[in-house]
Design an enzyme around this catalytic site. Structure first.
Site, PDB file in Angstrom:
ATOM      1  N   SER A   1      -4.834  -6.756   7.910  1.00 56.81           N
ATOM      2  CA  SER A   1      -3.881  -6.379   8.964  1.00 56.81           C
ATOM      3  C   SER A   1      -4.180  -4.989   9.517  1.00 56.81           C
ATOM      4  CB  SER A   1      -2.436  -6.458   8.455  1.00 56.81           C
ATOM      5  OG  SER A   1      -2.165  -5.422   7.529  1.00 56.81           O
ATOM      6  N   HIS A   2      -5.012  -4.216   8.823  1.00 55.31           N
ATOM      7  CA  HIS A   2      -5.397  -2.891   9.339  1.00 55.31           C
ATOM      8  C   HIS A   2      -6.910  -2.694   9.285  1.00 55.31           C
ATOM      9  CE1 HIS A   2      -1.095  -2.577   9.122  1.00 55.31           C
ATOM     10  NE2 HIS A   2      -1.196  -1.603   9.996  1.00 55.31           N
TER      11      HIS A   2
ATOM     12  N   THR B   1       8.325  -0.612  12.025  1.00 60.62           N
ATOM     13  CA  THR B   1       7.936  -1.233  10.750  1.00 60.62           C
ATOM     14  C   THR B   1       7.733  -0.154   9.681  1.00 60.62           C
ATOM     15  OG1 THR B   1       5.669  -1.303  11.604  1.00 60.62           O
ATOM     16  CG2 THR B   1       6.918  -3.351  11.676  1.00 60.62           C
TER      17      THR B   1
ATOM     18  N   ALA C   1       5.055  -1.739   4.668  1.00 59.50           N
ATOM     19  CA  ALA C   1       5.975  -1.665   5.793  1.00 59.50           C
ATOM     20  C   ALA C   1       7.383  -1.819   5.240  1.00 59.50           C
ATOM     21  CB  ALA C   1       5.674  -2.802   6.769  1.00 59.50           C
TER      22      ALA C   1
ATOM     23  N   GLU D   1       0.553  -8.478  10.408  1.00 53.53           N
ATOM     24  CA  GLU D   1       0.543  -9.809   9.762  1.00 53.53           C
ATOM     25  C   GLU D   1       1.039 -10.864  10.736  1.00 53.53           C
ATOM     26  OE1 GLU D   1      -0.563 -10.795   6.894  1.00 53.53           O
ATOM     27  OE2 GLU D   1      -0.960  -8.852   5.965  1.00 53.53           O
TER      28      GLU D   1
HETATM   29  P1  NDP Z   1       2.012  -5.842   1.503  1.00 50.60           P
HETATM   30  O1  NDP Z   1       3.331  -6.505   1.447  1.00 50.60           O
HETATM   31  O2  NDP Z   1       0.819  -6.670   1.699  1.00 50.60           O
HETATM   32  O3  NDP Z   1       1.785  -4.962   0.207  1.00 50.60           O
HETATM   33  C1  NDP Z   1       2.666  -3.948  -0.098  1.00 50.60           C
HETATM   34  C2  NDP Z   1       2.324  -3.253  -1.405  1.00 50.60           C
HETATM   35  O4  NDP Z   1       2.795  -4.060  -2.483  1.00 50.60           O
HETATM   36  C3  NDP Z   1       0.849  -3.040  -1.647  1.00 50.60           C
HETATM   37  O5  NDP Z   1       0.674  -1.828  -2.313  1.00 50.60           O
HETATM   38  C4  NDP Z   1       0.478  -4.251  -2.506  1.00 50.60           C
HETATM   39  O6  NDP Z   1      -0.662  -4.052  -3.321  1.00 50.60           O
HETATM   40  C5  NDP Z   1       1.720  -4.408  -3.340  1.00 50.60           C
HETATM   41  N1  NDP Z   1       1.931  -5.770  -3.791  1.00 50.60           N
HETATM   42  C6  NDP Z   1       1.848  -6.916  -3.063  1.00 50.60           C
HETATM   43  N2  NDP Z   1       2.143  -7.972  -3.834  1.00 50.60           N
HETATM   44  C7  NDP Z   1       2.410  -7.494  -5.086  1.00 50.60           C
HETATM   45  C8  NDP Z   1       2.763  -8.084  -6.308  1.00 50.60           C
HETATM   46  N3  NDP Z   1       2.918  -9.400  -6.444  1.00 50.60           N
HETATM   47  N4  NDP Z   1       2.957  -7.285  -7.384  1.00 50.60           N
HETATM   48  C9  NDP Z   1       2.804  -5.946  -7.278  1.00 50.60           C
HETATM   49  N5  NDP Z   1       2.459  -5.320  -6.133  1.00 50.60           N
HETATM   50  C10 NDP Z   1       2.274  -6.077  -5.054  1.00 50.60           C
HETATM   51  O7  NDP Z   1       2.049  -4.692   2.631  1.00 50.60           O
HETATM   52  P2  NDP Z   1       2.650  -4.706   4.093  1.00 50.60           P
HETATM   53  O8  NDP Z   1       2.251  -5.953   4.791  1.00 50.60           O
HETATM   54  O9  NDP Z   1       4.085  -4.352   4.067  1.00 50.60           O
HETATM   55  O10 NDP Z   1       1.836  -3.476   4.725  1.00 50.60           O
HETATM   56  C11 NDP Z   1       0.428  -3.591   4.881  1.00 50.60           C
HETATM   57  C12 NDP Z   1      -0.146  -2.308   5.403  1.00 50.60           C
HETATM   58  O11 NDP Z   1       0.327  -2.076   6.725  1.00 50.60           O
HETATM   59  C13 NDP Z   1       0.200  -1.040   4.627  1.00 50.60           C
HETATM   60  O12 NDP Z   1      -1.023  -0.457   4.248  1.00 50.60           O
HETATM   61  C14 NDP Z   1       0.940  -0.151   5.622  1.00 50.60           C
HETATM   62  O13 NDP Z   1       0.653   1.228   5.523  1.00 50.60           O
HETATM   63  C15 NDP Z   1       0.432  -0.686   6.932  1.00 50.60           C
HETATM   64  N6  NDP Z   1       1.391  -0.417   8.021  1.00 50.60           N
HETATM   65  C16 NDP Z   1       1.117   0.611   8.883  1.00 50.60           C
HETATM   66  C17 NDP Z   1       2.001   0.898   9.893  1.00 50.60           C
HETATM   67  C18 NDP Z   1       1.767   2.061  10.806  1.00 50.60           C
HETATM   68  O14 NDP Z   1       2.589   2.300  11.669  1.00 50.60           O
HETATM   69  N7  NDP Z   1       0.727   2.819  10.676  1.00 50.60           N
HETATM   70  C19 NDP Z   1       3.215   0.119  10.093  1.00 50.60           C
HETATM   71  C20 NDP Z   1       3.403  -0.912   9.110  1.00 50.60           C
HETATM   72  C21 NDP Z   1       2.512  -1.174   8.118  1.00 50.60           C
HETATM   73  P3  NDP Z   1      -2.068  -4.807  -2.938  1.00 50.60           P
HETATM   74  O15 NDP Z   1      -2.536  -4.118  -1.678  1.00 50.60           O
HETATM   75  O16 NDP Z   1      -2.947  -4.599  -4.108  1.00 50.60           O
HETATM   76  O17 NDP Z   1      -1.719  -6.253  -2.700  1.00 50.60           O
HETATM   77  O1  PYC Z   2       1.413  -3.522  11.273  1.00 50.38           O
HETATM   78  O2  PYC Z   2       3.487  -2.994  11.715  1.00 50.38           O
HETATM   79  C1  PYC Z   2       2.276  -2.784  11.804  1.00 50.38           C
HETATM   80  C2  PYC Z   2       1.821  -1.595  12.533  1.00 50.38           C
HETATM   81  C3  PYC Z   2       2.469  -0.930  13.505  1.00 50.38           C
HETATM   82  C4  PYC Z   2       1.639   0.113  13.879  1.00 50.38           C
HETATM   83  C5  PYC Z   2       0.523   0.045  13.128  1.00 50.38           C
HETATM   84  N1  PYC Z   2       0.649  -0.995  12.291  1.00 50.38           N
END
Ligand code: NDP
Ligand code: PYC
Length: 344
Positions: free
Chosen positions: A47-48, A160, A180, A188
């Site tokens: 996703s990134h 998010t 997020a 996603e």
């Molecule tokens: P996920 O829900 O995929 O994962 C969230 C965290 O939980 C990760 O550290 C993951 O580790 C961990 N995790 C997932 N499943 C389990 C489990 N079963 N047991 C224990 N730990 C678990 O992340 P999101 O989809 O919410 O976010 C993905 C990325 O998007 C992030 O890196 C975030 O910074 C980025 N993002 C950036 C934004 C921006 O504005 N710049 C905005 C929103 C999101 P693992 O990776 O090992 O699975």
């Molecule tokens: O995945 O929600 C997201 C996001 C927003 C900006 C960058 N990533």
């Protein structure tokens, strides 16, 4: 024949840096943006990963991010430092400020860095790991743009708003979570739209406020915070600390500024670094050894630690290469060849 191409981290980095250099990004912007995107592919955080390149190019072409600017550090020797990204990407600003932040946290026990006026699209864990590599604990957060309805609400207002935390572990990868504050990252939902797959239930509502599993309707409607009122409150905290407090845009303001979610959001970011050694000074026990007891007890129950999947993927990618499909390779080649002309 399987549709898989394997590239080393260096090979993929060279391609991505080249795409950005041809699109007009200066050295510091091109290299730092490429580094987080390649790290996303290496760690299986699609996703990134490379799909974000298109958004970067679109935002450059729209004139909403300055591709050739250098960030500026404002440091008066205190516990709070500021980096003005000068409308460039957050990644270049972080790279400039991180050594000063780390030095200050070691000296004072706690230090914070506010990044202002940046375009931000990346995962936060690369920044967390930069600080845990220095033996520091770290907390990172930023708003986004208004795409998430507050718990009990019906329309997009919060972002998010990712939040990430890291704790250094001796002789092992750090403990890191990064997520997020919406049920899922918007990236996603976009990936589901591209592959034509339904969303899991509970991720989003449509423009009429009704639950939906259709990614198109979700993107036109609103995403939902994780954990109902709890995620909503944490997301609001991110708006307050990494928006209002640091004198930068909140998610609704970021959406007003851009007028669209087709471009990458412009706002600020807050990074806090802690020295566990300084906090624990004079107290019984070694904070790192005590942390190990807790983390091992968690893993001992069969629970997986956050980032474990990512570190496993990293090991695999470093050993066997990063896997990309032919469609992904074609897309990289097109962006390399045609630069900003591939996006509208
Ligand atoms: P996920 O829900 O995929 O994962 C969230 C965290 O939980 C990760 O550290 C993951 O580790 C961990 N995790 C997932 N499943 C389990 C489990 N079963 N047991 C224990 N730990 C678990 O992340 P999101 O989809 O919410 O976010 C993905 C990325 O998007 C992030 O890196 C975030 O910074 C980025 N993002 C950036 C934004 C921006 O504005 N710049 C905005 C929103 C999101 P693992 O990776 O090992 O699975
Ligand atoms: O995945 O929600 C997201 C996001 C927003 C900006 C960058 N990533």
């Amino acid at each position: 024949m399987p549709d898989v191409h394997r590239l080393t981290v260096e090979q993929l980095s060279e391609i991505v840096v080249d795409i950005f250099a041809r699109a007009g990004l200066c050295h510091s912007q091109a290299h730092t943006v490429a580094a987080v995107i390649v790290a996303g592919e290496r760690d299986a955080c699609k996703s990134h990963g490379i799909y974000r390149i298109e958004g970067c190019l679109r935002t450059v072409k729209a004139g909403k991010v300055r591709p050739d600017t250098d960030p500026e550090l404002h440091d008066y020797g205190a516990g709070v430092i500021q980096v003005d990204a000068h409308d460039g990407f957050s990644t270049a600003a972080f790279a400039l400020g991180a050594p000063v932040l780390a030095e200050r946290a070691h000296k004072l026990g706690i230090a914070a860095m506010a990044i202002n006026n940046c375009t931000h699209f990346s995962a936060l864990w690369p920044e967390v790991e930069r600080l845990t590599d220095e033996g520091l604990a770290a907390l990172v957060m930023c708003p986004s743009y208004a795409t998430v309805a507050p718990s009990g609400g019906t329309a997009p207002l919060l972002g998010t708003n990712p939040i990430a935390f890291g704790w250094p572990r001796p002789e092992r990868p750090p403990y890191v979570f990064d997520f997020a504050t919406s049920v899922a990252a918007r990236g996603e939902i976009e990936l589901h739209r591209r592959t034509g797959t339904e969303l899991p239930e509970g991720w989003a509502i449509d423009a009429e406020g009704q639950a939906t599993t259709d990614p198109e309707k979700a993107l036109a409607g609103a995403m939902l915070p994780f954990g109902n009122h709890k995620g909503s409150a944490i997301s609001t905290m991110v708006e307050l600390l990494a928006g209002a407090m640091i004198g930068d845009l909140t998610s609704p303001e970021a959406l007003d500024y851009l007028g669209t979610t087709a471009l990458l959001p412009h706002h600020g970011e807050l990074i806090v670094a802690f020295s566990p050694k300084r906090f624990a000074a004079g107290r019984p026990g070694d904070p790192f050894a005590r942390a190990e007891m807790l983390l091992e007890a968690i893993a001992g129950q069969g629970a997986r630690l956050p980032s474990q999947r990512r570190f496993t993927a990293r090991g695999r990618a470093l050993r066997d290469g990063i896997e990309l499909t032919s469609a992904e390779m074609d897309s990289l080649e097109r962006m390399r060849k045609f630069g900003l002309d591939v996006v509208n």
